[in-house]
Motif scaffolding. Structure first.
Motif, mmCIF file in Angstrom:
data_model
loop_
_atom_site.group_PDB
_atom_site.id
_atom_site.type_symbol
_atom_site.label_atom_id
_atom_site.label_comp_id
_atom_site.label_asym_id
_atom_site.label_seq_id
_atom_site.Cartn_x
_atom_site.Cartn_y
_atom_site.Cartn_z
ATOM 1 N N VAL A 1 155.980 -20.260 -14.794
ATOM 2 C CA VAL A 1 154.743 -19.645 -14.299
ATOM 3 C C VAL A 1 154.501 -20.039 -12.847
ATOM 4 O O VAL A 1 154.168 -19.189 -12.002
ATOM 5 C CB VAL A 1 153.541 -20.056 -15.175
ATOM 6 N N GLN A 2 154.683 -21.304 -12.524
ATOM 7 C CA GLN A 2 154.467 -21.751 -11.144
ATOM 8 C C GLN A 2 155.489 -21.108 -10.212
ATOM 9 O O GLN A 2 155.169 -20.742 -9.078
ATOM 10 C CB GLN A 2 154.535 -23.277 -11.054
ATOM 11 N N HIS B 1 159.044 -12.193 -21.712
ATOM 12 C CA HIS B 1 159.721 -12.693 -22.917
ATOM 13 C C HIS B 1 159.062 -13.971 -23.427
ATOM 14 O O HIS B 1 158.872 -14.135 -24.637
ATOM 15 C CB HIS B 1 161.199 -12.966 -22.600
ATOM 16 N N LEU B 2 158.709 -14.869 -22.499
ATOM 17 C CA LEU B 2 158.192 -16.177 -22.894
ATOM 18 C C LEU B 2 156.726 -16.144 -23.320
ATOM 19 O O LEU B 2 156.306 -16.919 -24.181
ATOM 20 C CB LEU B 2 158.360 -17.164 -21.736
ATOM 21 N N LEU B 3 155.940 -15.235 -22.708
ATOM 22 C CA LEU B 3 154.490 -15.217 -22.959
ATOM 23 C C LEU B 3 153.992 -13.934 -23.603
ATOM 24 O O LEU B 3 152.860 -13.881 -24.077
ATOM 25 C CB LEU B 3 153.741 -15.437 -21.638
ATOM 26 N N THR C 1 147.794 -11.542 -17.313
ATOM 27 C CA THR C 1 146.387 -11.943 -17.443
ATOM 28 C C THR C 1 146.258 -13.381 -17.935
ATOM 29 O O THR C 1 145.152 -13.925 -17.946
ATOM 30 C CB THR C 1 145.654 -11.008 -18.427
ATOM 31 N N GLU C 2 147.356 -14.002 -18.334
ATOM 32 C CA GLU C 2 147.312 -15.344 -18.909
ATOM 33 C C GLU C 2 147.686 -16.445 -17.924
ATOM 34 O O GLU C 2 147.337 -17.616 -18.129
ATOM 35 C CB GLU C 2 148.269 -15.426 -20.111
ATOM 36 N N ILE C 3 148.417 -16.106 -16.876
ATOM 37 C CA ILE C 3 148.960 -17.154 -16.009
ATOM 38 C C ILE C 3 147.990 -17.538 -14.900
ATOM 39 O O ILE C 3 147.142 -16.746 -14.495
ATOM 40 C CB ILE C 3 150.306 -16.727 -15.400
ATOM 41 N N ARG C 4 148.140 -18.759 -14.438
ATOM 42 C CA ARG C 4 147.354 -19.247 -13.309
ATOM 43 C C ARG C 4 148.193 -20.271 -12.548
ATOM 44 O O ARG C 4 148.993 -20.994 -13.136
ATOM 45 C CB ARG C 4 146.059 -19.915 -13.793
#
Length: 224
Positions: free
Chosen positions: A51-52, A93-95, A101-104
């Motif tokens: 994500v980062q 695939h992972l999320l 909308t889920e990542i930050r």
């Protein structure tokens, strides 16, 4: 300002690698990387890093788009290196399909991407961040690719970030990249600035690893 004239001086690419070796090793031996390679992290722990990377590579590749108009910077824009499409596939695939909308970004990631944007006002600053990330992914990052395959069975989706099929021979590509570093028309002072900015890039990566270690509560295990 004059260009380096000492024919006995090592190529700039070798000087750059030697000058950043210590901070590079510090990144490799961070708590987060120790846990990742030690097999201590679940897949969700690796996903936090992916994500980062999405935010980091979005910043670098935006800078790449701007560098296409720069006489020096465009020499380090390689469409075959772009990682965002692979990261988007991996995160889906992972999320799952709603990943956007889920990542930050972590605060350390926000600081890093701000630095990338600021440094990329000059081609040398852009190259410093580009070099630090992409050449590391092509080389040492392949160990993470093998780990993801062995531990989690990820041979394609979920690990596409580490697949660099479009560049052909990785050693040949790295040699070509380093040759470009060696002939870039920077003065001695500007080369020093590139080295300094590479060190800054490594320190930002270390800050992200440290923040991930804290988030995943790796500190006590790493210290105990």
């Amino acid at each position: 300002m004059s260009m380096t004239a000492d024919l006995d001086a090592p190529p700039f690419s070798k000087r750059l690698r030697a000058s950043t070796w210590t901070v590079h090793q510090k990144a490799n031996h961070s708590r987060y990387m120790g846990a990742l390679f030690g097999g201590e992290l679940p897949l969700a722990g690796y996903t936090r890093l992916a994500v980062q990377y999405y935010f980091i590579y979005r910043a670098i590749e935006r800078a790449s788009d701007a560098m296409t108009a720069d006489a020096v910077g465009r020499e380090f824009v390689f469409d075959e290196l772009r990682r965002l499409p692979a990261l988007e596939s991996d995160l889906a695939h992972l999320l799952g399909p709603g990943w956007r909308t889920e990542i930050r970004p972590l605060p350390a990631t926000e600081a890093y991407t701000a630095r990338i944007a600021e440094a990329s006002g000059w081609a040398g600053g852009y190259v410093a961040h580009h070099y630090t990330r992409y050449l590391g992914d092509i080389a040492g990052g392949q160990a993470i690719r093998r780990l993801l395959e062995k531990k989690f069975g990820l041979t394609a989706d979920g690990a596409r970030f580490y697949h660099f099929d479009a560049i052909g021979s990785a050693p040949a590509f790295r040699d070509r990249y380093r040759a470009k570093l060696d002939v870039a028309p920077w003065t001695d002072a500007e080369r020093d600035r590139v080295i300094g900015e590479c060190t800054v890039a490594f320190e930002h990566n270390i800050a992200i690893f440290d923040e991930l270690a804290t988030e995943l509560e790796l500190g006590a295990a790493a210290e105990g």
